[in-house]
Design an enzyme around this catalytic site. Structure first.
Site, PDB file in Angstrom:
ATOM      1  N   ASP A 157       0.830  -1.150  -0.043  1.00 45.28           N
ATOM      2  CA  ASP A 157      -0.295  -0.117   0.105  1.00 45.28           C
ATOM      3  C   ASP A 157       0.835   1.495   0.156  1.00 45.28           C
ATOM      4  OD1 ASP A 157      -2.075   1.913   0.330  1.00 45.28           O
ATOM      5  OD2 ASP A 157      -2.620   1.268   2.263  1.00 45.28           O
TER       6      ASP A 157
ATOM      7  N   LYS B  15       1.714   7.873   0.576  1.00 40.19           N
ATOM      8  CA  LYS B  15       1.969   7.730   1.910  1.00 40.19           C
ATOM      9  C   LYS B  15       3.449   8.561   2.136  1.00 40.19           C
ATOM     10  CE  LYS B  15      -0.402   3.707   3.458  1.00 40.19           C
ATOM     11  NZ  LYS B  15      -1.200   4.380   4.368  1.00 40.19           N
TER      12      LYS B  15
ATOM     13  N   ASP C  55       0.416  -5.122   4.510  1.00 42.73           N
ATOM     14  CA  ASP C  55      -1.102  -4.676   4.499  1.00 42.73           C
ATOM     15  C   ASP C  55      -1.993  -5.842   4.047  1.00 42.73           C
ATOM     16  OD1 ASP C  55      -3.129  -2.669   4.968  1.00 42.73           O
ATOM     17  OD2 ASP C  55      -2.770  -1.743   2.849  1.00 42.73           O
TER      18      ASP C  55
ATOM     19  N   GLU D 160      -8.101   2.605   0.537  1.00 41.14           N
ATOM     20  CA  GLU D 160      -8.263   1.618  -0.583  1.00 41.14           C
ATOM     21  C   GLU D 160      -8.639   0.270   0.027  1.00 41.14           C
ATOM     22  OE1 GLU D 160      -5.601   1.863   0.896  1.00 41.14           O
ATOM     23  OE2 GLU D 160      -5.139  -0.109   1.395  1.00 41.14           O
TER      24      GLU D 160
ATOM     25  N   ARG E  48     -11.042  -0.596   2.135  1.00 42.85           N
ATOM     26  CA  ARG E  48     -12.517  -0.528   2.015  1.00 42.85           C
ATOM     27  C   ARG E  48     -13.036  -0.827   0.810  1.00 42.85           C
ATOM     28  NH1 ARG E  48     -12.890   4.890   5.184  1.00 42.85           N
ATOM     29  NH2 ARG E  48     -10.756   4.381   5.626  1.00 42.85           N
TER      30      ARG E  48
HETATM   31  N1  BES Z   1      -3.320   0.188   5.370  1.00 36.22           N
HETATM   32  C1  BES Z   1      -3.780   1.502   5.621  1.00 36.22           C
HETATM   33  C2  BES Z   1      -3.809   1.389   7.177  1.00 36.22           C
HETATM   34  C3  BES Z   1      -2.963   1.342   8.154  1.00 36.22           C
HETATM   35  C4  BES Z   1      -2.294   2.187   8.458  1.00 36.22           C
HETATM   36  C5  BES Z   1      -2.383   0.005   8.359  1.00 36.22           C
HETATM   37  C6  BES Z   1      -1.093   2.150   9.477  1.00 36.22           C
HETATM   38  C7  BES Z   1      -1.389  -0.135   9.673  1.00 36.22           C
HETATM   39  C8  BES Z   1      -0.769   0.974   9.896  1.00 36.22           C
HETATM   40  C9  BES Z   1      -4.984   1.921   5.135  1.00 36.22           C
HETATM   41  O1  BES Z   1      -5.274   1.217   3.841  1.00 36.22           O
HETATM   42  C10 BES Z   1      -4.842   3.397   5.009  1.00 36.22           C
HETATM   43  O2  BES Z   1      -4.229   4.109   4.494  1.00 36.22           O
HETATM   44  N2  BES Z   1      -5.720   3.834   6.008  1.00 36.22           N
HETATM   45  C11 BES Z   1      -5.913   5.153   5.850  1.00 36.22           C
HETATM   46  C12 BES Z   1      -7.414   5.760   5.665  1.00 36.22           C
HETATM   47  C13 BES Z   1      -7.401   7.387   5.610  1.00 36.22           C
HETATM   48  C14 BES Z   1      -6.806   7.845   4.243  1.00 36.22           C
HETATM   49  C15 BES Z   1      -9.170   7.511   5.698  1.00 36.22           C
HETATM   50  C16 BES Z   1      -5.336   5.527   7.206  1.00 36.22           C
HETATM   51  O3  BES Z   1      -5.472   5.179   8.342  1.00 36.22           O
HETATM   52  O4  BES Z   1      -4.607   6.765   7.499  1.00 36.22           O
HETATM   53 ZN    ZN Z   2      -4.092  -0.276   3.095  1.00 38.20          ZN
HETATM   54 MN    MN Z   3      -4.176   2.612   2.292  1.00 33.96          MN
END
Ligand code: BES
Ligand code: ZN
Ligand code: MN
Length: 518
Positions: free
Chosen positions: A284, A291, A302, A363, A365
Site C-alpha cells: 500500500d 503515503k 497490508d 483503498e 474498504r
Molecule cells: N493500510 C492502511 C492502514 C494502516 C495504517 C495499517 C497504518 C497499518 C498501519 C490503510 O489502507 C490506510 O491507508 N488507511 C488510511 C485511511 C484514511 C486515508 C482515511 C489511514 O488510516 O490513514
Molecule cells: Zn491499506
Molecule cells: Mn491505504
C-alpha cells in the site's frame, strides 16, 4: 505442514538424552514454596530457593548441566539430557482458564527462546500437572507457545555454508504421566493453530515483490489440492464482467494484475456457513494520495488479513470441522501509476453502490466492499467476518494491544470477543451507528471513501456495513496487532499472525454455540 515433530510421551524424562529437558516450577503462594513434579528437581528447589538463585517467578529460567556434574560416570536414575531448564510459571492459584492457558503458551514461548540460545534441536518438556487446567489444554497451549515461539524467517538471508545458523526445533516431546487421547488431541490442536499462524507470518514477511496477488492465488490452489477444498480465482476480466469496480479501481495504478481468491471448505454434514474475508493488499503506497516515505516499507504487511484467512483455511483443512467455511481474499497492490485512481473519481461497486474517492489511500474498504457484497450474494452465509489492516486510527485508539471489532450482530461480536480472550488475541468493540454513517455521505455519489478526521476506524467499518446487507457481520481492524503486537515470548518481532487463532477458536466453538441457540 512443517517438519517439527511433536510427540506425546509417557517415557521417563530422566532417560531423555536430547539437548534440553524442561521442568516447570510453580510458586505456591500459601506456604511460599516451589513445586515441581519431579522429586529430584523438587529436592534441589528448596536449596536453590534458600540460596536465592531461583524464585520460580513467571518466565524465570535456570539452566543446569547434569552431564557436566556427573563427570561422565553413569549415575542410575540421573538425567541423561545435555541440559536441564527449570522454568518458572509464577503463581497459578485462583487464576481463570484463559489466564492459565496464556501462562502455558508464554511458558512454551520461553522454552523456544531458551532452545534458540543453546541451539537445541531435540527438546522435552515435562508438562506441569494439577495447575487448575485440564491436561488437554496444558498440552495444547504449551505446543502452541513453543511452536509459535520457534519461528524465524530466513528465506532472504545468505545461506551459511558451515550450516551454523540455528534453524529451530526438530523434535519436541511432551512428557506426561498418562498419554490419553485427550492430551494427544490437545497437542495436535496446538500444533495446527501454531503452524497456521506461522504460515500467515511467512506470507506477511514476504516483501511486496515476493508476495503478489498471484502468490495468494498459487497458495490457495496448493491448499485446495492438499485439503480437497474448492478453489476459485477471479481474474481481472472476471472482475470486469462482474462489475467489481472497487478492486479494479485500486488496481488501476499497478502493473500487477489483481486477484480475488476464493476457498470453499464444504463438509457433507454442515448446517451453517461462515464466510471470512481478508484484506490482501500486497503493498500500500497510498496511490496518488501517496503515503510519507518514512515507514512506507511496513505497508508490505497490508495483506495480513488475507494471510490470516489463508492460515485459517490451512487449519480448517487439517481439522475438518462440521461447518462450511468459505474464505475470500481480494488482492492487489495500491500503486500510483499513470492510470491510477484519482481523488474525486467516482466508482461503482459490485452491488451497484457508487463511491466518491476522497483519498486513494483509503483503498482497503474499496476491495473489501466488492468481496463482501459478492460473497454475501453468492454464498448466502449465516455469518461474515472480515479482517483487515484497515486504519491507522485503530492504533491511535487501542495501540498495539487489542484488535478493534465492529459489527451489526451482538451475538457474533460476543463470540469473537470470547474467542479472542481464550487465545490471548484480545479484541475491543467500537460502535457503529447512523451518526457515523452520515460522515460517509457524499454530495455526488451514494457514499464516499473517507469520513473525515474523526472516528476513522468506525467510518471505515460503516463503509463496509453497506455491503453485507442483513447478514450478521463483524469486522476486525488488525492494523495495530498484525505486527508490533504486544511483545511476548511466542510473538517475535515482525508479523504476529493475529486473527488466525481467534478465527480458529471461533470455529472450534461453533458446535457448542449452535447447541446453546437450539
Ligand atoms: N493500510 C492502511 C492502514 C494502516 C495504517 C495499517 C497504518 C497499518 C498501519 C490503510 O489502507 C490506510 O491507508 N488507511 C488510511 C485511511 C484514511 C486515508 C482515511 C489511514 O488510516 O490513514
Ligand atoms: Zn491499506
Ligand atoms: Mn491505504
Amino acid at each position: 505442514m512443517e517438519l517439527t515433530k511433536l510427540i506425546v510421551t509417557e517415557k521417563k524424562a530422566e532417560q531423555f538424552s536430547g539437548d534440553l529437558l524442561v521442568y516447570c516450577v510453580e510458586q505456591i503462594k500459601k506456604n511460599k514454596a516451589l513445586k515441581c513434579n519431579n522429586p529430584m528437581v523438587q529436592s534441589w528447589l528448596e536449596q536453590l530457593g534458600s540460596m536465592g538463585e531461583f524464585s520460580g517467578k513467571e518466565g524465570e529460567c535456570l539452566l543446569l548441566y547434569p552431564q557436566v556434574d556427573r563427570k561422565g560416570t553413569d549415575v542410575p536414575g540421573f538425567f541423561s539430557a545435555k541440559r536441564l531448564l527449570l522454568l518458572g510459571l509464577g503463581e497459578l492459584e485462583e487464576k481463570g482458564v484463559d489466564e492459565l492457558r496464556e501462562r502455558c503458551r508464554q511458558a512454551g514461548g520461553v522454552v523456544a527462546q531458551q532452545a534458540a540460545k543453546v541451539k537445541a534441536v531435540k527438546l522435552m518438556i515435562c508438562l506441569p500437572e494439577s495447575i487448575g487446567l485440564r491436561a488437554k489444554a496444558v498440552a495444547e497451549c504449551f505446543s502452541e507457545g513453543v511452536l509459535l515461539g520457534d519461528y524465524r524467517f530466513l528465506k532472504y538471508k545468505k545461506k551459511d555454508p558451515k550450516g551454523e545458523t540455528y534453524l529451530g526445533l526438530v523434535e519436541i516431546r511432551l512428557g506426561v504421566l498418562a498419554a490419553t487421547d485427550a492430551i494427544h488431541k490437545g497437542a495436535r490442536q496446538g500444533q495446527i493453530a501454531a503452524f497456521a499462524g506461522r504460515e500467515a507470518r511467512n506470507m506477511a514477511n514476504e516483501p511486496g515483490n515476493g508476495w503478489t496477488p498471484s502468490h495468494f492465488a498459487a497458495h490457495a490452489r496448493m491448499l485446495a489440492k492438499k485439503y480437497s477444498l474448492k478453489c476459485t480465482v477471479l481474474e481481472k476480466d472476471d472482475m470486469e464482467r462482474l462489475g467489481m469496480g472497487g478492486i479494479l479501481a485500486v488496481n488501476q495504478g499497478s502493473t500487477e494484475p489483481p486477484r480475488m481468491v476464493i476457498l470453499d471448505y464444504r463438509p457433507i454434514n454442515a448446517s451453517q456457513i461462515l464466510l471470512v474475508v481478508g484484506k490482501g493488499l500486497t503493498f500500500d503506497s497510498g496511490g496518488i494520495s501517496l503515503k510519507p516515505a518514512t515507514g512506507m516499507e511496513e505497508m508490505k504487511y497490508d495483506m495480513c488479513g488475507g494471510a490470516a484467512v489463508m492460515g485459517l483455511m490451512q487449519a480448517i483443512g487439517e481439522e475438518r470441522p462440521d461447518l462450511r467455511v468459505i474464505a475470500i481474499v481480494p488482492s492487489t497492490d495500491n500503486m500510483a501509476g499513470g492510470a491510477a485512481l484519482k481523488p474525486g473519481d467516482i466508482i461503482t461497486h459490485y452491488n451497484g453502490l457508487t463511491s466518491e474517492i476522497v483519498n486513494t489511500d483509503a483503498e482497503g474498504r474499496l476491495i473489501l466492499a466488492d468481496a463482501l457484497a459478492y460473497g454475501v450474494e453468492k454464498f448466502k452465509p449465516d455469518y461474515v467476518v472480515d479482517l483487515a489492516t484497515l486504519t491507522g486510527a485503530v492504533i491511535v485508539g487501542l495501540g498495539h494491544h487489542r484488535t478493534g471489532v465492529l459489527g451489526n450482530s451482538d451475538e457474533l461480536v460476543g463470540r469473537l470477543l470470547a474467542a479472542g480472550e481464550r487465545c490471548a488475541e484480545p479484541l475491543w468493540r467500537l460502535p457503529l451507528g447512523k451518526e457515523y454513517t452520515k460522515q460517509i455521505e457524499s454530495q455526488v455519489a451514494d457514499i464516499k471513501n473517507t469520513g473525515g478526521k474523526s472516528a476513522g476506524t468506525i467510518t471505515a467499518a460503516a463503509y463496509l456495513e453497506k455491503f453485507v446487507g442483513e447478514t450478521p457481520w463483524a469486522h476486525l481492524d488488525i492494523a495495530g496487532t498484525a505486527w508490533e503486537f504486544t511483545e511476548k515470548s511466542y510473538i517475535p518481532k515482525g508479523p504476529s499472525g493475529t486473527g488466525v487463532r481467534t478465527l480458529l477458536e471461533l470455529v472450534r466453538r461453533w458446535k457448542m454455540e449452535e447447541k446453546k441457540e437450539g
